[in-house]
Design a protein around this motif. Structure first.
Motif, PDB file in Angstrom:
ATOM      1  N   THR A  55       0.657  -1.199   0.563  1.00  0.00           N
ATOM      2  CA  THR A  55      -0.309  -0.082   0.411  1.00  0.00           C
ATOM      3  C   THR A  55       0.907   1.336  -0.090  1.00  0.00           C
ATOM      4  OG1 THR A  55      -2.068  -1.241   0.881  1.00  0.00           O
ATOM      5  CG2 THR A  55      -1.489   0.899   1.218  1.00  0.00           C
ATOM      6  N   VAL A  56       0.911   1.635  -0.944  1.00  0.00           N
ATOM      7  CA  VAL A  56       1.328   3.474  -0.985  1.00  0.00           C
ATOM      8  C   VAL A  56       0.650   4.305  -0.612  1.00  0.00           C
ATOM      9  CG1 VAL A  56       2.826   4.845  -2.233  1.00  0.00           C
ATOM     10  CG2 VAL A  56       3.192   1.903  -2.955  1.00  0.00           C
ATOM     11  N   ILE A  57       0.714   5.435   0.497  1.00  0.00           N
ATOM     12  CA  ILE A  57       0.254   7.003   0.913  1.00  0.00           C
ATOM     13  C   ILE A  57       1.411   7.568   0.834  1.00  0.00           C
ATOM     14  CG2 ILE A  57      -0.431   7.850   2.561  1.00  0.00           C
ATOM     15  CD1 ILE A  57      -1.300   4.458   3.809  1.00  0.00           C
ATOM     16  N   GLY A  58       0.725   8.273  -0.526  1.00  0.00           N
ATOM     17  CA  GLY A  58       2.141   9.169  -0.734  1.00  0.00           C
ATOM     18  C   GLY A  58       3.466   8.633  -1.262  1.00  0.00           C
ATOM     19  N   ASN A  59       4.734   9.053  -0.118  1.00  0.00           N
ATOM     20  CA  ASN A  59       5.894   8.721   0.078  1.00  0.00           C
ATOM     21  C   ASN A  59       5.834   7.134   0.834  1.00  0.00           C
ATOM     22  OD1 ASN A  59       6.771  10.172  -2.445  1.00  0.00           O
ATOM     23  ND2 ASN A  59       7.053  11.591  -0.985  1.00  0.00           N
ATOM     24  N   ASP A 158      17.294  -4.600   9.772  1.00  0.00           N
ATOM     25  CA  ASP A 158      18.009  -5.746   9.916  1.00  0.00           C
ATOM     26  C   ASP A 158      17.068  -7.408   9.071  1.00  0.00           C
ATOM     27  OD1 ASP A 158      15.676  -5.111  11.131  1.00  0.00           O
ATOM     28  OD2 ASP A 158      16.254  -5.950  13.038  1.00  0.00           O
ATOM     29  N   VAL A 159      16.003  -6.387   8.474  1.00  0.00           N
ATOM     30  CA  VAL A 159      15.022  -7.311   7.899  1.00  0.00           C
ATOM     31  C   VAL A 159      15.788  -7.036   6.198  1.00  0.00           C
ATOM     32  CG1 VAL A 159      12.700  -8.065   7.239  1.00  0.00           C
ATOM     33  CG2 VAL A 159      13.340  -8.055   8.983  1.00  0.00           C
ATOM     34  N   LEU A 160      15.740  -6.025   5.695  1.00  0.00           N
ATOM     35  CA  LEU A 160      15.311  -5.547   4.265  1.00  0.00           C
ATOM     36  C   LEU A 160      17.361  -5.968   4.143  1.00  0.00           C
ATOM     37  CD1 LEU A 160      13.622  -2.215   4.552  1.00  0.00           C
ATOM     38  CD2 LEU A 160      13.283  -4.419   3.368  1.00  0.00           C
ATOM     39  N   ARG A 161      18.241  -6.059   4.840  1.00  0.00           N
ATOM     40  CA  ARG A 161      19.541  -6.009   4.263  1.00  0.00           C
ATOM     41  C   ARG A 161      19.942  -6.943   3.364  1.00  0.00           C
ATOM     42  NH1 ARG A 161      23.248  -6.247   8.986  1.00  0.00           N
ATOM     43  NH2 ARG A 161      23.826  -8.877   7.793  1.00  0.00           N
ATOM     44  N   GLY A 162      20.577  -7.032   2.239  1.00  0.00           N
ATOM     45  CA  GLY A 162      20.689  -8.315   1.891  1.00  0.00           C
ATOM     46  C   GLY A 162      19.605  -8.218   0.535  1.00  0.00           C
ATOM     47  N   LEU A 163      18.505  -8.093   0.906  1.00  0.00           N
ATOM     48  CA  LEU A 163      17.474  -7.855   0.023  1.00  0.00           C
ATOM     49  C   LEU A 163      17.596  -7.422  -1.461  1.00  0.00           C
ATOM     50  CD1 LEU A 163      14.612  -8.812   2.021  1.00  0.00           C
ATOM     51  CD2 LEU A 163      16.137 -10.633   0.508  1.00  0.00           C
ATOM     52  N   LYS A 164      17.384  -7.864  -1.818  1.00  0.00           N
ATOM     53  CA  LYS A 164      17.713  -6.817  -4.116  1.00  0.00           C
ATOM     54  C   LYS A 164      15.862  -6.655  -3.562  1.00  0.00           C
ATOM     55  CE  LYS A 164      21.684  -8.097  -5.593  1.00  0.00           C
ATOM     56  NZ  LYS A 164      22.750  -8.448  -6.527  1.00  0.00           N
ATOM     57  N   TYR A 165      15.420  -5.497  -4.149  1.00  0.00           N
ATOM     58  CA  TYR A 165      14.095  -4.614  -4.095  1.00  0.00           C
ATOM     59  C   TYR A 165      13.462  -3.760  -5.317  1.00  0.00           C
ATOM     60  CZ  TYR A 165      14.235  -2.357  -0.199  1.00  0.00           C
ATOM     61  OH  TYR A 165      14.171  -1.590   0.520  1.00  0.00           O
ATOM     62  N   VAL A 166      12.898  -3.606  -6.088  1.00  0.00           N
ATOM     63  CA  VAL A 166      12.463  -2.699  -6.636  1.00  0.00           C
ATOM     64  C   VAL A 166      11.396  -1.852  -6.187  1.00  0.00           C
ATOM     65  CG1 VAL A 166      11.352  -1.283  -8.618  1.00  0.00           C
ATOM     66  CG2 VAL A 166      13.848  -3.184  -8.675  1.00  0.00           C
ATOM     67  N   VAL A 167      10.557  -0.812  -5.693  1.00  0.00           N
ATOM     68  CA  VAL A 167       9.380  -0.242  -5.507  1.00  0.00           C
ATOM     69  C   VAL A 167       8.480   0.103  -6.369  1.00  0.00           C
ATOM     70  CG1 VAL A 167       7.240   0.956  -3.704  1.00  0.00           C
ATOM     71  CG2 VAL A 167       9.463  -0.206  -3.406  1.00  0.00           C
ATOM     72  N   ASP A 168       7.440  -0.716  -7.010  1.00  0.00           N
ATOM     73  CA  ASP A 168       6.730  -0.025  -8.216  1.00  0.00           C
ATOM     74  C   ASP A 168       5.465   1.091  -7.983  1.00  0.00           C
ATOM     75  OD1 ASP A 168       5.039   1.184 -10.351  1.00  0.00           O
ATOM     76  OD2 ASP A 168       5.761  -0.517 -11.752  1.00  0.00           O
ATOM     77  N   PHE A 169       5.745   2.240  -7.300  1.00  0.00           N
ATOM     78  CA  PHE A 169       4.831   3.078  -6.698  1.00  0.00           C
ATOM     79  C   PHE A 169       3.528   3.400  -7.732  1.00  0.00           C
ATOM     80  CE2 PHE A 169       8.540   4.333  -4.392  1.00  0.00           C
ATOM     81  CZ  PHE A 169       8.050   5.004  -2.705  1.00  0.00           C
ATOM     82  N   GLU A 170       3.462   3.335  -8.905  1.00  0.00           N
ATOM     83  CA  GLU A 170       2.324   3.366  -9.705  1.00  0.00           C
ATOM     84  C   GLU A 170       1.388   2.267  -9.473  1.00  0.00           C
ATOM     85  OE1 GLU A 170       1.359   5.735 -11.795  1.00  0.00           O
ATOM     86  OE2 GLU A 170       2.565   6.898 -10.948  1.00  0.00           O
ATOM     87  N   GLN A 172       2.574  -0.325  -7.186  1.00  0.00           N
ATOM     88  CA  GLN A 172       1.875  -0.309  -5.423  1.00  0.00           C
ATOM     89  C   GLN A 172       2.598  -2.098  -5.252  1.00  0.00           C
ATOM     90  OE1 GLN A 172      -1.250   0.768  -2.976  1.00  0.00           O
ATOM     91  NE2 GLN A 172      -2.264   2.471  -4.646  1.00  0.00           N
ATOM     92  N   ILE A 173       3.569  -2.339  -5.689  1.00  0.00           N
ATOM     93  CA  ILE A 173       3.816  -4.091  -6.433  1.00  0.00           C
ATOM     94  C   ILE A 173       5.475  -3.707  -5.537  1.00  0.00           C
ATOM     95  CG2 ILE A 173       4.360  -5.867  -6.947  1.00  0.00           C
ATOM     96  CD1 ILE A 173       2.373  -5.609  -9.029  1.00  0.00           C
ATOM     97  N   ILE A 174       6.096  -4.376  -4.459  1.00  0.00           N
ATOM     98  CA  ILE A 174       7.280  -4.726  -4.853  1.00  0.00           C
ATOM     99  C   ILE A 174       8.184  -5.909  -5.148  1.00  0.00           C
ATOM    100  CG2 ILE A 174       9.362  -5.051  -3.501  1.00  0.00           C
ATOM    101  CD1 ILE A 174       7.624  -3.981  -0.556  1.00  0.00           C
TER     102      ILE A 174
END
Length: 177
Positions: A55-59, A158-170, A172-174
């Motif tokens: 869910t994207v709300i603003g930024n 601590d959870v995100l480190r080492g994970l590669k991801y891209v957020v598509d704001f339009e 609303q998907i990682i």
């Protein structure tokens, strides 16, 4: 006709056994390709790079996360925060997980603006975000003060480190890589 049903039943049973053996073998070997098999209790789950609806709300990006502690499982929405070194949950979520905060380790944390607050640190059995699961993760518990918010804490590095991801704001998907 009865022989045909018997043969069909035998084939279904044999197919189920082969599928089960293949799944268990892949679970033990770590799987193949981009995903991997992982055995949790009696269920084999395929972990892949499947996208995660957010869910994207603003930024702000709110990510669905599953927390497990002491046999209790809670689905929450955590605010994606690459500036947070650790993951934080509100005290109400710790209560839903039946975490005993009176015995939890007391710590201090510096927040935006430089203020220092008292927190409790607890270890969760499992934290799952999208197709990724981390086990035995220490998280910080803070009481929520102020007006209601649409998230249950912060998803930190601590959870995100080492994970590669891209957020598509339009959309609303990682997308996980």
């Amino acid at each position: 006709m009865q022989k045909l049903w018997s043969l069909t039943f035998f084939i279904l049973i044999a197919t189920g056994c082969v599928t089960s053996m293949v799944s268990e073998t892949k679970a033990g070997e770590g799987g193949a390709g981009k995903g991997s098999w992982r055995r949790i209790d009696e269920t084999v789950i395929y972990r892949s790079d499947a996208p995660t609806k957010v869910t994207v709300i603003g930024n702000s990006v709110l990510v669905p996360v599953t927390l497990v502690s002491q046999g209790n499982e809670v689905d929450v929405q955590l605010l994606l925060d690459t500036g947070a070194s650790g993951t934080v949950i509100h005290a109400e979520i710790a209560d839903r997980l039946n975490v005993n905060l009176s015995t939890a380790r007391k710590t201090r944390a510096r927040v935006v603006g430089g203020a220092v607050i008292e927190t409790r640190q607890v270890t969760l059995r499992r934290v799952t975000v999208g197709p990724h699961t981390r086990e035995n993760i220490a998280v910080f518990v803070v009481p929520h003060e102020g007006p209601p918010v649409k998230y249950d804490g912060l998803l930190g590095m601590d959870v995100l480190r080492g994970l590669k991801y891209v957020v598509d704001f339009e959309k609303q998907i990682i997308f996980w890589d």
